[in-house]
Design a protein around this motif. Structure first.
Motif: not given
Length: 157
Positions: A114-116, A130-135, A155-157
């Motif tokens: 998903g995403y954080y 900030f935001r990004g992906t995770y496993v 993930i770069k904004s």
């Protein structure tokens, strides 16, 4: 005629057992899903609070983290050090959350993709989102779902 009746009865019993088994499995899957979601929320709350003990209680004893351009970290003491808040930083984490896109559970292991996202604030009023992906690979340890493998990238904004 009696053997046909007996066979029919045996088939009915087997079908009943299969139906009950499927209901129990579905109930366990929903229970496991709810437990994993609760652990993910507990992690975010502990992260925002800077509560390293609660963060570490969510990881399995032999957890691994993978982030950025770093090697796999499998030393639990260094994982603790990574999550320990920097007391010199003036930035304060305001919120953090995860949004699971896919949660697959199989026995005592589960994969969560998903995403954080989150927000930090500086005393000057400046904010940094900030935001990004995770496993995450979750592992049930002594009946409790724990993060066994935690991997993320921004993930770069």
């Amino acid at each position: 005629m009696k053997s046909k009746h007996s066979l029919t009865r045996v088939i009915q019993i087997l079908v009943g057992i299969l139906l009950i088994n499927n209901l129990v499995y579905a109930d366990n899957a929903e229970t496991d899903k709810a437990a994993i979601e609760a652990q993910a929320k507990a992690f975010s709350a502990a992260f925002v609070a800077g509560d390293i003990d609660k963060i570490m209680a969510i990881y399995s004893p032999n957890a691994k983290i993978i982030y950025g351009n770093n090697p796999i970290e499998d030393n639990i003491s260094r994982i603790r050090a990574y999550w320990t808040p920097n007391k010199k930083s003036e930035w304060k984490l305001q919120w953090h959350k995860t949004n699971s896109e896919e949660l697959l559970i199989s026995g005592d292991l589960a994969s969560d993709v998903g995403y954080y996202s989150g927000l930090s604030k500086h005393p000057s009023g400046k904010e940094s989102q900030f935001r990004g992906t995770y496993v995450i690979v979750w592992k049930k340890v002594n009946g409790i779902w724990r993060m066994h493998l935690d991997m993320w990238s921004s993930i770069k904004s």
